[in-house]
Design a protein around this motif. Sequence first.
Motif, PDB file in Angstrom:
ATOM      1  N   UNK A 224       0.839  -1.182   0.060  1.00  0.00           N
ATOM      2  CA  UNK A 224       0.016  -0.073   0.006  1.00  0.00           C
ATOM      3  C   UNK A 224       0.857   1.318   0.032  1.00  0.00           C
ATOM      4  N   UNK A 225       0.678   2.090  -1.243  1.00  0.00           N
ATOM      5  CA  UNK A 225       1.594   3.202  -1.017  1.00  0.00           C
ATOM      6  C   UNK A 225       0.960   4.494  -0.773  1.00  0.00           C
ATOM      7  N   UNK A 226      -0.497   4.492  -0.084  1.00  0.00           N
ATOM      8  CA  UNK A 226      -1.055   5.529   0.233  1.00  0.00           C
ATOM      9  C   UNK A 226      -0.909   5.858   1.597  1.00  0.00           C
ATOM     10  N   UNK A 227      -0.081   4.892   2.173  1.00  0.00           N
ATOM     11  CA  UNK A 227       0.046   5.353   3.657  1.00  0.00           C
ATOM     12  C   UNK A 227       1.736   4.937   4.001  1.00  0.00           C
ATOM     13  N   UNK A 228       2.151   5.360   5.417  1.00  0.00           N
ATOM     14  CA  UNK A 228       3.577   5.125   5.433  1.00  0.00           C
ATOM     15  C   UNK A 228       3.762   3.548   6.032  1.00  0.00           C
ATOM     16  N   UNK A 229       3.762   2.626   4.795  1.00  0.00           N
ATOM     17  CA  UNK A 229       4.001   1.167   5.259  1.00  0.00           C
ATOM     18  C   UNK A 229       5.548   0.871   4.873  1.00  0.00           C
ATOM     19  N   UNK A 230       5.903  -0.327   5.154  1.00  0.00           N
ATOM     20  CA  UNK A 230       7.303  -0.635   4.990  1.00  0.00           C
ATOM     21  C   UNK A 230       7.716  -0.458   3.874  1.00  0.00           C
ATOM     22  N   UNK A 231       6.806  -0.855   2.483  1.00  0.00           N
ATOM     23  CA  UNK A 231       7.623  -0.651   1.341  1.00  0.00           C
ATOM     24  C   UNK A 231       7.186   0.582   0.589  1.00  0.00           C
ATOM     25  N   UNK A 232       6.302   1.276   1.113  1.00  0.00           N
ATOM     26  CA  UNK A 232       6.274   2.940   0.638  1.00  0.00           C
ATOM     27  C   UNK A 232       7.677   3.529   1.005  1.00  0.00           C
ATOM     28  N   UNK A 462       2.130  11.652   0.227  1.00  0.00           N
ATOM     29  CA  UNK A 462       3.101  12.692  -0.164  1.00  0.00           C
ATOM     30  C   UNK A 462       4.390  12.198  -0.330  1.00  0.00           C
ATOM     31  N   UNK A 463       5.023  11.557   0.214  1.00  0.00           N
ATOM     32  CA  UNK A 463       6.487  11.043   0.077  1.00  0.00           C
ATOM     33  C   UNK A 463       6.635  10.513  -1.262  1.00  0.00           C
ATOM     34  N   UNK A 464       5.776   9.801  -1.750  1.00  0.00           N
ATOM     35  CA  UNK A 464       5.919   9.405  -3.250  1.00  0.00           C
ATOM     36  C   UNK A 464       6.076  10.399  -4.134  1.00  0.00           C
ATOM     37  N   UNK A 465       5.919  11.581  -3.940  1.00  0.00           N
ATOM     38  CA  UNK A 465       5.875  12.737  -4.841  1.00  0.00           C
ATOM     39  C   UNK A 465       7.292  12.562  -5.672  1.00  0.00           C
ATOM     40  N   UNK A 466       8.664  12.489  -4.994  1.00  0.00           N
ATOM     41  CA  UNK A 466       9.801  12.257  -5.673  1.00  0.00           C
ATOM     42  C   UNK A 466       9.842  11.000  -6.637  1.00  0.00           C
ATOM     43  N   UNK A 467       9.255   9.741  -6.118  1.00  0.00           N
ATOM     44  CA  UNK A 467       9.362   8.646  -6.697  1.00  0.00           C
ATOM     45  C   UNK A 467       8.533   8.665  -8.019  1.00  0.00           C
TER      46      UNK A 467
END
Length: 488
Positions: A224-232, A462-467
């Motif tokens: 899940x990349x919508x919250x602060x999971x291990x994989x995110x 939000x942290x996925x913005x750079x990705x």
Amino acid sequence: MPVLDLAIFLLYMVAIIGFGVSFSFRKRSSSDYTTGGGRLPAWAIGMSIFATFVSSISFLAYPGNAYSTNWNGFVFSLSIPLAGWVAVKYFVPLYRKLKSESAYYYLEQRFGPWARIYASICYLLTQLARMGAILYLLALPMNSLLGMSIPSIIVITGISVVVYSMWGGIEAVIWTDAVQGIILIGGALACILVIFFEIPGGPSEVFRLANEADKFSLGSYEMDFTTSTFWMILVYGLFINLQNFGIDQSYVQRYLTAKTEQEAKKSTWLGSLLFVPVSLLFFFIGSALFAFYQAQPELLPAGTAGDKVFPYFIVNQLPVGFTGLLIASIFAAGMSTISTSINSSATVILSDHFRKYIDQDPSDKTSLLVLRLSAMGMGLLAILVGLAFNGVTSALDAWWALSSIFSGGILGLFLLGLLSKAKNPQAVLAVVLGVLVIGWMSLTKILIENGLPETLANPLHTNMAIVMGTLTIFLVGFVLAWLGKKGS
């Protein structure tokens, strides 16, 4: 503040500033200022890379994050060895071959002057955000310790770091970083020992209470990349660290300070691998603090939480002498990173802007003057940013969000140049689309407040913005290059 603690702290400050400034008394050229003449030992460079990683963001925000939640943030560190391997395999040889003191010279060679300007401005904005967050975090323990206002401490600390960064150059930065790296490890270990000895029930009680509250968890393992999971966090960390090693002036500049390419590779491995266990230590401190105050809740005033817990512990629970050591350690962590950012930013201003557009062949005296004035200017701006940080809930979350925005996806442009046949027009279009994606993902809340339909809101963390920004730039540029080749 006890006299012994104050003496330890002030002695450290005077010694480290004096040590840094001492490098300015040597006969220096602009090359010495930016690359140390390419004669520094691998172990010192490696400690400097490590100390740059371990800023006060690590020293205070990591324990604060672990205290409030768990070890989810530590997953970021797990991506560093992979990024370090890529750096040793590809990035270090590339920059050693180019022999340019600027990390963004390569982008100009591939795509033209606009790429160098774009990347260098993104870098400068990122460093201002980083330095501001660090200055704010440094002010927290001193606020508790001396009773001085946070803004006053930010100004005094900022000026202190500017002094030796401005005059000492990269040699002062690296050698002071090496010393400060050793001090901050010692300070963190001392803190753990105190918690173990002071908590009722001993070390086993730390593990029991922290484990019961799930404080050692690395987060959810759902894809899940919508919250602060291990994989995110792992994916975010990989992209940030690839950007650090591949296109961050602070790191690239260090590759050039080593005597040989092999020495540069050794220093990269040392700096990256050392950070993993040390960052683990900082997260453990946060979990140990949770257990410490769970066992003795009367010791923690109501309302003290997050980033402010560790500073409170340092000031109020440590024996006399240890407090001064820990405060010195925190300043060691913060000052090493700020000095690095100041020096590398000054190098970028000279190489990517002054020599390109103002004076293409300045004298060595002029270059040194520009470097020192740029260092002073960036330091003063960082102080203003630090003042703006005053009052944020989590400095770590704020820093991660700002770094995603200001990075501008420059890693995507770098990879596009390295791994594709894309040309200038294709790269321009890819960057424009990438910046739009980053802007949309980072500012989605503001956009919704100003009329954007909620159906168009960013669904990812939000942290996925750079990705996503990096992937957009790389994939769009790659596909456009492929279509252009196919059409011809």
